[in-house]
Enzyme design. Structure first.
Site, PDB file in Angstrom:
ATOM      1  N   HIS A 136     -28.434 -42.121 -17.895  1.00  0.00           N
ATOM      2  CA  HIS A 136     -27.321 -42.059 -16.815  1.00  0.00           C
ATOM      3  C   HIS A 136     -26.267 -41.503 -17.890  1.00  0.00           C
ATOM      4  CE1 HIS A 136     -24.318 -43.183 -13.903  1.00  0.00           C
ATOM      5  NE2 HIS A 136     -23.667 -43.820 -14.731  1.00  0.00           N
TER       6      HIS A 136
ATOM      7  N   VAL B 118     -38.568  -6.093  -0.024  1.00  0.00           N
ATOM      8  CA  VAL B 118     -39.436  -6.392   0.914  1.00  0.00           C
ATOM      9  C   VAL B 118     -40.800  -7.044   0.345  1.00  0.00           C
ATOM     10  CG1 VAL B 118     -38.465  -5.128   2.784  1.00  0.00           C
ATOM     11  CG2 VAL B 118     -40.368  -4.375   1.523  1.00  0.00           C
TER      12      VAL B 118
ATOM     13  N   ASP C 112     -49.692 -10.355 -11.716  1.00  0.00           N
ATOM     14  CA  ASP C 112     -49.617 -10.175 -10.469  1.00  0.00           C
ATOM     15  C   ASP C 112     -50.441  -9.080  -9.552  1.00  0.00           C
ATOM     16  OD1 ASP C 112     -47.120 -11.144 -10.669  1.00  0.00           O
ATOM     17  OD2 ASP C 112     -45.732  -9.339 -10.374  1.00  0.00           O
TER      18      ASP C 112
ATOM     19  N   LYS D 109     -31.456 -12.906 -14.428  1.00  0.00           N
ATOM     20  CA  LYS D 109     -30.948 -14.091 -14.846  1.00  0.00           C
ATOM     21  C   LYS D 109     -29.653 -13.859 -15.593  1.00  0.00           C
ATOM     22  CE  LYS D 109     -33.543 -15.281 -12.479  1.00  0.00           C
ATOM     23  NZ  LYS D 109     -34.854 -14.609 -11.633  1.00  0.00           N
TER      24      LYS D 109
HETATM   25  P1  FAD Z   1     -45.821  -7.211 -15.159  1.00  0.00           P
HETATM   26  O1  FAD Z   1     -44.815  -7.933 -16.082  1.00  0.00           O
HETATM   27  O2  FAD Z   1     -45.531  -6.368 -14.095  1.00  0.00           O
HETATM   28  O3  FAD Z   1     -46.446  -5.912 -16.506  1.00  0.00           O
HETATM   29  C1  FAD Z   1     -47.385  -5.177 -16.320  1.00  0.00           C
HETATM   30  C2  FAD Z   1     -47.106  -4.185 -17.616  1.00  0.00           C
HETATM   31  O4  FAD Z   1     -48.345  -3.168 -17.400  1.00  0.00           O
HETATM   32  C3  FAD Z   1     -46.209  -3.235 -17.484  1.00  0.00           C
HETATM   33  O5  FAD Z   1     -45.452  -3.133 -18.463  1.00  0.00           O
HETATM   34  C4  FAD Z   1     -46.759  -2.199 -16.881  1.00  0.00           C
HETATM   35  O6  FAD Z   1     -45.955  -0.903 -17.292  1.00  0.00           O
HETATM   36  C5  FAD Z   1     -47.992  -2.060 -17.693  1.00  0.00           C
HETATM   37  N1  FAD Z   1     -49.280  -1.329 -17.112  1.00  0.00           N
HETATM   38  C6  FAD Z   1     -49.444  -1.156 -15.889  1.00  0.00           C
HETATM   39  N2  FAD Z   1     -50.682  -0.372 -15.640  1.00  0.00           N
HETATM   40  C7  FAD Z   1     -50.667   0.171 -16.866  1.00  0.00           C
HETATM   41  C8  FAD Z   1     -51.751   1.082 -17.424  1.00  0.00           C
HETATM   42  N3  FAD Z   1     -52.799   1.309 -16.753  1.00  0.00           N
HETATM   43  N4  FAD Z   1     -51.681   1.259 -18.885  1.00  0.00           N
HETATM   44  C9  FAD Z   1     -50.834   0.682 -19.746  1.00  0.00           C
HETATM   45  N5  FAD Z   1     -49.995  -0.237 -19.088  1.00  0.00           N
HETATM   46  C10 FAD Z   1     -49.910  -0.425 -17.932  1.00  0.00           C
HETATM   47  N6  FAD Z   1     -40.929 -14.527 -11.994  1.00  0.00           N
HETATM   48  C11 FAD Z   1     -40.717 -15.668 -12.173  1.00  0.00           C
HETATM   49  O7  FAD Z   1     -41.653 -16.609 -12.702  1.00  0.00           O
HETATM   50  N7  FAD Z   1     -39.352 -15.884 -12.433  1.00  0.00           N
HETATM   51  C12 FAD Z   1     -38.406 -15.079 -12.170  1.00  0.00           C
HETATM   52  O8  FAD Z   1     -37.168 -15.488 -12.397  1.00  0.00           O
HETATM   53  C13 FAD Z   1     -38.600 -14.145 -11.930  1.00  0.00           C
HETATM   54  N8  FAD Z   1     -37.785 -12.982 -11.508  1.00  0.00           N
HETATM   55  C14 FAD Z   1     -37.946 -11.785 -11.053  1.00  0.00           C
HETATM   56  C15 FAD Z   1     -36.897 -10.958 -10.802  1.00  0.00           C
HETATM   57  C16 FAD Z   1     -37.387  -9.626 -10.536  1.00  0.00           C
HETATM   58  C17 FAD Z   1     -36.177  -8.736  -9.847  1.00  0.00           C
HETATM   59  C18 FAD Z   1     -38.505  -8.951 -10.165  1.00  0.00           C
HETATM   60  C19 FAD Z   1     -38.938  -7.870  -9.547  1.00  0.00           C
HETATM   61  C20 FAD Z   1     -39.630  -9.996 -10.476  1.00  0.00           C
HETATM   62  C21 FAD Z   1     -39.295 -11.341 -10.952  1.00  0.00           C
HETATM   63  N9  FAD Z   1     -40.340 -12.287 -11.221  1.00  0.00           N
HETATM   64  C22 FAD Z   1     -39.846 -13.518 -11.442  1.00  0.00           C
HETATM   65  C23 FAD Z   1     -41.723 -11.864 -11.155  1.00  0.00           C
HETATM   66  C24 FAD Z   1     -42.275 -11.557 -12.622  1.00  0.00           C
HETATM   67  O9  FAD Z   1     -41.364 -10.436 -13.000  1.00  0.00           O
HETATM   68  C25 FAD Z   1     -43.889 -11.121 -12.263  1.00  0.00           C
HETATM   69  O10 FAD Z   1     -44.530 -12.040 -11.834  1.00  0.00           O
HETATM   70  C26 FAD Z   1     -44.233 -10.955 -13.686  1.00  0.00           C
HETATM   71  O11 FAD Z   1     -43.593  -9.956 -14.565  1.00  0.00           O
HETATM   72  C27 FAD Z   1     -46.018 -10.455 -13.531  1.00  0.00           C
HETATM   73  O12 FAD Z   1     -46.551 -10.540 -14.977  1.00  0.00           O
HETATM   74  P2  FAD Z   1     -47.798  -9.480 -15.272  1.00  0.00           P
HETATM   75  O13 FAD Z   1     -47.802  -9.290 -16.639  1.00  0.00           O
HETATM   76  O14 FAD Z   1     -48.682  -9.659 -14.136  1.00  0.00           O
HETATM   77  O15 FAD Z   1     -47.187  -7.995 -14.718  1.00  0.00           O
HETATM   78  P1  NAD Z   2     -40.510 -11.735  -1.200  1.00  0.00           P
HETATM   79  O1  NAD Z   2     -41.731 -11.906  -0.366  1.00  0.00           O
HETATM   80  O2  NAD Z   2     -39.768 -12.989  -1.658  1.00  0.00           O
HETATM   81  O3  NAD Z   2     -39.403 -11.347   0.246  1.00  0.00           O
HETATM   82  C1  NAD Z   2     -39.650 -10.346   0.930  1.00  0.00           C
HETATM   83  C2  NAD Z   2     -38.650 -10.366   2.070  1.00  0.00           C
HETATM   84  O4  NAD Z   2     -38.782  -9.527   2.773  1.00  0.00           O
HETATM   85  C3  NAD Z   2     -39.412 -11.525   3.239  1.00  0.00           C
HETATM   86  O5  NAD Z   2     -38.286 -12.570   3.535  1.00  0.00           O
HETATM   87  C4  NAD Z   2     -39.979 -10.765   4.112  1.00  0.00           C
HETATM   88  O6  NAD Z   2     -40.005 -11.189   5.492  1.00  0.00           O
HETATM   89  C5  NAD Z   2     -38.890  -9.342   4.293  1.00  0.00           C
HETATM   90  N1  NAD Z   2     -39.481  -8.271   4.727  1.00  0.00           N
HETATM   91  C6  NAD Z   2     -40.619  -7.865   4.607  1.00  0.00           C
HETATM   92  N2  NAD Z   2     -40.834  -6.687   5.277  1.00  0.00           N
HETATM   93  C7  NAD Z   2     -39.594  -6.318   5.853  1.00  0.00           C
HETATM   94  C8  NAD Z   2     -38.736  -5.447   6.559  1.00  0.00           C
HETATM   95  N3  NAD Z   2     -39.641  -4.309   6.993  1.00  0.00           N
HETATM   96  N4  NAD Z   2     -37.782  -5.382   6.895  1.00  0.00           N
HETATM   97  C9  NAD Z   2     -36.803  -6.555   6.464  1.00  0.00           C
HETATM   98  N5  NAD Z   2     -37.252  -7.610   6.117  1.00  0.00           N
HETATM   99  C10 NAD Z   2     -38.483  -7.509   5.563  1.00  0.00           C
HETATM  100  O7  NAD Z   2     -40.201 -10.585  -2.143  1.00  0.00           O
HETATM  101  P2  NAD Z   2     -39.090  -9.975  -3.001  1.00  0.00           P
HETATM  102  O8  NAD Z   2     -37.801 -10.524  -2.826  1.00  0.00           O
HETATM  103  O9  NAD Z   2     -39.445  -8.442  -2.831  1.00  0.00           O
HETATM  104  O10 NAD Z   2     -39.904 -10.241  -4.528  1.00  0.00           O
HETATM  105  C11 NAD Z   2     -41.188  -9.831  -4.812  1.00  0.00           C
HETATM  106  C12 NAD Z   2     -41.916 -10.961  -5.598  1.00  0.00           C
HETATM  107  O11 NAD Z   2     -41.279 -11.112  -7.007  1.00  0.00           O
HETATM  108  C13 NAD Z   2     -41.487 -12.625  -5.172  1.00  0.00           C
HETATM  109  O12 NAD Z   2     -42.519 -12.725  -3.903  1.00  0.00           O
HETATM  110  C14 NAD Z   2     -41.929 -13.521  -6.288  1.00  0.00           C
HETATM  111  O13 NAD Z   2     -43.142 -13.448  -6.408  1.00  0.00           O
HETATM  112  C15 NAD Z   2     -41.525 -12.524  -7.442  1.00  0.00           C
HETATM  113  N6  NAD Z   2     -39.994 -12.978  -7.695  1.00  0.00           N
HETATM  114  C16 NAD Z   2     -40.011 -14.110  -8.291  1.00  0.00           C
HETATM  115  C17 NAD Z   2     -38.678 -14.531  -8.668  1.00  0.00           C
HETATM  116  C18 NAD Z   2     -38.384 -16.044  -9.133  1.00  0.00           C
HETATM  117  O14 NAD Z   2     -39.278 -16.641  -9.322  1.00  0.00           O
HETATM  118  N7  NAD Z   2     -37.261 -16.280  -9.098  1.00  0.00           N
HETATM  119  C19 NAD Z   2     -37.420 -13.716  -8.686  1.00  0.00           C
HETATM  120  C20 NAD Z   2     -37.510 -12.524  -7.901  1.00  0.00           C
HETATM  121  C21 NAD Z   2     -38.815 -11.933  -7.551  1.00  0.00           C
END
Ligand code: FAD
Ligand code: NAD
Length: 475
Positions: A452, A278, A320, A58
């Site tokens: 509004h 993906v 997750d 963001k």
């Molecule tokens: P995580 O945030 O993955 O945290 C898990 C933590 O546990 C990590 O720090 C990891 O290192 C640690 N860990 C794992 N195993 C161990 C272990 N054995 N011992 C000690 N530590 C460990 N979601 C949204 O809602 N809004 C968004 O805008 C959004 N944007 C995103 C953008 C990107 C690029 C990505 C990749 C994801 C985005 N997400 C977004 C998804 C969001 O980041 C995840 O859904 C969220 O972080 C999940 O939270 P979590 O606590 O389950 O796991």
């Molecule tokens: P995604 O599931 O949103 O999108 C993956 C895309 O890749 C899909 O459209 C799928 O059809 C395509 N795909 C899968 N295999 C493929 C292949 N072999 N070749 C070409 N296309 C393929 O997954 P993402 O974008 O990697 O994000 C992962 C997750 O992280 C999201 O599902 C979401 O839960 C979380 N996330 C959330 C936000 C947010 O809330 N704004 C932002 C980023 C990530």
């Protein structure tokens, strides 16, 4: 000697750290083990979300949006700027600053709430024992918790013949840290990450091509919204190729050559960088000792019931690494619910009202069922919509693309889904979530006074349109 706690949380992301804080607030002695290390080599709480996900993406979306507006939109306001430029290193260090502030903030919250932080890896054994290996050490320490919360998060999925190298073929971590604008950026996957990070780099000048395997664009989104999104993103220069399978990617001569197959057969494309987005998979590597007894399901997720309990009594899992959408707010709400259940309180989550947001421009946000789902389920519904182009606020802002679409049960009028593409969709959806949580009707939204001029008037008018009585559009 074994250190004992009421609750041990493994993972310090939005699922784990929020669970730990709530457990401590409820008077439980709590430890949180997290192995993540920040760019400065120190412990950085907050997991994927704060470090390499929600927050940094963001930050870059906002920086690149300012740059884009400066180049394309400010002239209409009479603001003239000659030769605007962007310093990518400054943009990245601003992003790093935001991340540091927030991850440091979580550490402060841990101190304030007396959550004991352990920097390193945790592994659950039998009898609620957790083996802790401190960061940069191989010695282990044994901890014991009355209850254990697993919150290990997720990692990116890799695809065959496309190997991450951290430089040319990258995941979200690499795409959030590029210090130069790649001339050509390939993105495999036109999902949430592909669209958000693809938008960042397009706005900064990259030619971005998204290679999507499926034939439909954003199939989980309401298709009226997906169609508008496809049109608007195309205008912004995002080149989305649907029905495209990537067969392999190889790095040679400073570029990535991608072999792909679409309806016209096999072709090759070359990019300066290739982002693989993906999807993500649960991360459970090294989390469970053989004797832990915790079940992992066929999707690699820690198996849990509705209340986030695993098959081992007193062992819970959230975020997750379990079923349900991979969203930070879903993880956090599960964390809170589990802490409250451990403390003997009642708690539950309505998965049906978890909102989704895609932070493109315009933003896309929704809650509840799409029109295609209602049709599949055979539910009789009515639909109403309203374009932002008919709102005074949208026009005054010069940001009026998109619409609000509302779906309600034909008989009871209960709101079943709301789908928004438009300015501040991420904020507007909250009102719709509240309505659905209270089983509200479209009539409720239609009768509520909306200020509004605001963008929320589009939600109001969509509710009115559902009953063919919108004021500022034909019904
Ligand atoms: P995580 O945030 O993955 O945290 C898990 C933590 O546990 C990590 O720090 C990891 O290192 C640690 N860990 C794992 N195993 C161990 C272990 N054995 N011992 C000690 N530590 C460990 N979601 C949204 O809602 N809004 C968004 O805008 C959004 N944007 C995103 C953008 C990107 C690029 C990505 C990749 C994801 C985005 N997400 C977004 C998804 C969001 O980041 C995840 O859904 C969220 O972080 C999940 O939270 P979590 O606590 O389950 O796991
Ligand atoms: P995604 O599931 O949103 O999108 C993956 C895309 O890749 C899909 O459209 C799928 O059809 C395509 N795909 C899968 N295999 C493929 C292949 N072999 N070749 C070409 N296309 C393929 O997954 P993402 O974008 O990697 O994000 C992962 C997750 O992280 C999201 O599902 C979401 O839960 C979380 N996330 C959330 C936000 C947010 O809330 N704004 C932002 C980023 C990530």
């Amino acid at each position: 000697m074994t250190e004992k706690f009421d609750v041990i949380v493994i993972g310090g992301g939005p699922g784990g750290y929020v669970a730990a804080i709530r457990a401590a607030q409820l008077g439980l002695s709590t430890a949180c083990i997290d192995m993540n290390t920040g760019k400065d080599g120190k412990a950085a709480l907050g997991g994927t979300c704060l470090n390499v996900g929600c927050i940094p993406s963001k930050a870059l979306l906002d920086s690149s949006k300012h740059f884009h507006h400066l180049q394309h939109d400010y002239a209409a306001h009479g603001i003239q700027v000659t030769d605007p430029s962007i310093d990518i290193k400054t943009m990245i260090s601003r992003k790093d600053g935001v991340v540091k502030k927030l991850t440091g903030g979580v550490a402060q919250l841990f101190k304030a709430n007396k959550v004991k932080q352990f920097h390193g890896r945790g592994r659950l054994s039998a009898d609620h024992r957790v083996e802790f290996t401190p960061h940069a050490s191989s010695e282990t320490i044994m901890l014991e918790g009355k209850d254990i919360i697993l919150a290990a998060g997720s990692v990116p999925i890799a695809i065959p013949n496309v190997d991450f190298d951290g430089e040319y073929i990258i995941d979200n971590v690499g795409a959030l840290d590029m210090t130069e604008v790649p001339k050509r950026l390939g993105v495999i996957g036109a999902g949430v990450i592909g669209l958000e990070l693809g938008s960042v780099w397009t706005r900064l000048g990259s030619e971005v091509v998204l290679l999507e395997a499926l034939p439909d664009f954003l199939p989980a989104t309401d298709q009226d919204i997906a169609r508008q999104a496809a049109r608007l993103f195309k205008q912004q220069g995002l080149d989305v190729r649907l029905g495209t399978l990537v067969k392999s990617a190889t790095v040679a001569d400073g570029e990535v050559k991608v072999l792909l197959e679409d309806k016209n057969g096999e072709t090759e494309m070359a990019f300066d960088r290739l982002l693989v987005a993906v999807g993500r998979k649960p991360y459970t590597e090294g989390l469970l000792a053989e004797d832990s007894g915790v079940e992992i399901n066929e999707r690699g997720q820690v198996s849990v019931n509705e209340q986030s309990q695993t098959n081992v009594p007193g062992v819970w899992a959230v975020g997750d690494c379990v079923r349900g959408p991979m969203l930070a707010h879903k993880a956090s709400e599960e964390g809170i619910a589990v802490a409250e259940l451990i403390a003997g309180k009642a708690a539950h989550i309505h998965f049906d009202t978890v909102p989704w947001v895609i932070y493109t421009d315009p933003e896309i946000a929704w809650v509840g069922k799409t029109e295609q789902q209602l049709k599949e389920d055979g539910v009789a519904y009515r639909s109403g919509s309203f374009p932002f182009a008919a709102t005074g606020r949208g026009l005054a802002m010069g940001d009026a693309a998109g619409m609000v679409k509302m779906l309600a049960d034909e008989e009871t009028d209960e709101v079943l889904g709301v789908h928004i593409i438009g300015p501040s969709a991420s904020e507007l959806i909250a009102e719709c979530v509240v309505t659905m949580e209270f089983h509200g009707a479209s009539e409720d939204l239609a009768r509520i006074v909306h200020a509004h001029p605001t963008l929320s008037e589009a939600v109001h008018e969509a509710a009115l349109n559902l009953d063919k009585r919108a004021i500022h559009r034909g019904n």
